[in-house]
Design an enzyme around this catalytic site. Structure first.
Site, short mmCIF file in Angstrom:
data_model
loop_
_atom_site.label_atom_id
_atom_site.label_comp_id
_atom_site.label_asym_id
_atom_site.label_seq_id
_atom_site.Cartn_x
_atom_site.Cartn_y
_atom_site.Cartn_z
CG ASP A 2 -2.10 0.90 1.09
OD1 ASP A 2 -2.37 1.35 -0.03
OD2 ASP A 2 -2.76 1.15 2.10
CG ASN A 50 -7.21 -2.38 -6.19
OD1 ASN A 50 -6.28 -3.15 -5.93
ND2 ASN A 50 -7.56 -1.40 -5.36
#
Length: 228
Positions: A2, A50
């Site tokens: 991340d 995503n």
């Protein structure tokens, strides 16, 4: 993994630059894990959520991942790393990329130095739903469903439960990652953004894990002089 977008934004770069910078970290962490004796390593590369990102960013990610897979396939083979891809069921995954994943899986299937699982188009809830559907289609009765039989219907059922989850950039969420397998995982949340994360950071996380007292719901073993 991340923090790619924030890494780029802090440098006044497009978010895609952060994804490109992440490649170095991926290889660094794979090498560090292998050298440290880690037998199973999973990287969360692209979640089912995503797909909600802007189309151009998703398209860039697909091209980038394909380039990375093709570029580093010889290294992974030479290092004795077995590669797997968890997910890759959405028809929006480019056919060429899915084929590259399949080719790398086949190329490295006899390797036993370390198993690298790349979670791509992965969602933990989706895996659980598909396992339940498989049990129903197989005619399992309610009394026949146990934790063991359920786990046997998850993708790659030989994968052991996760011991340690490292989420970079300081975020503290599960984000739908391998929900069944992380039930008893330890968690570490380093502040470094993924493109800045390196082998020493990874090893520090392993060291933190080794200091944890993993009791799995039990109590610590008594020591001399300690009350029972």
């Amino acid at each position: 993994m991340d923090g790619n977008g924030r890494w780029a934004e802090r440098r006044s770069l497009p978010r895609t630059a952060g994804h490109q910078a992440a490649e170095t970290t991926v290889i660094d962490v794979i090498e560090a894990a292998r050298s440290a004796g880690v037998e199973w390593l999973s990287l969360y590369a692209f979640s089912t959520e995503n797909w909600n990102r802007p189309g151009p960013e998703v398209d860039h990610l697909m091209r980038l991942v394909r380039r990375v897979v093709r570029k580093h396939a010889p290294l992974l083979l030479a290092r004795g790393i077995r590669c797997r891809f968890l997910g890759v069921t959405d028809p929006r995954v480019p056919r060429e990329l899915a084929r590259d994943f399949a080719d790398l899986t086949l190329l490295t299937e006899e390797n036993r130095g370390m198993t690298l699982t790349v979670a791509f188009d992965h969602g933990g809830r989706q895996d659980i739903v598909e396992a339940a559907r498989a049990l129903i289609r197989g005619g399992a009765t309610a009394d026949e469903v146990t934790e063991r039989t359920f786990a046997e219907h998850l993708p790659y059922p030989d994968t052991p439960d996760v011991d340690l989850v490292i989420r970079t950039s300081g975020e503290q969420r599960i984000s739908n990652f391998m929900l069944w397998q992380v039930a008893y995982a330890e968690w570490v949340f380093p502040e470094a953004l993924w493109p800045d994360f390196r082998a020493p950071d990874f090893l520090a996380c392993l060291h933190a894990y080794r200091r944890r007292d993993r009791r799995f719901g039990g109590v610590p073993a008594p020591t001399n002089g300690a009350p029972r």
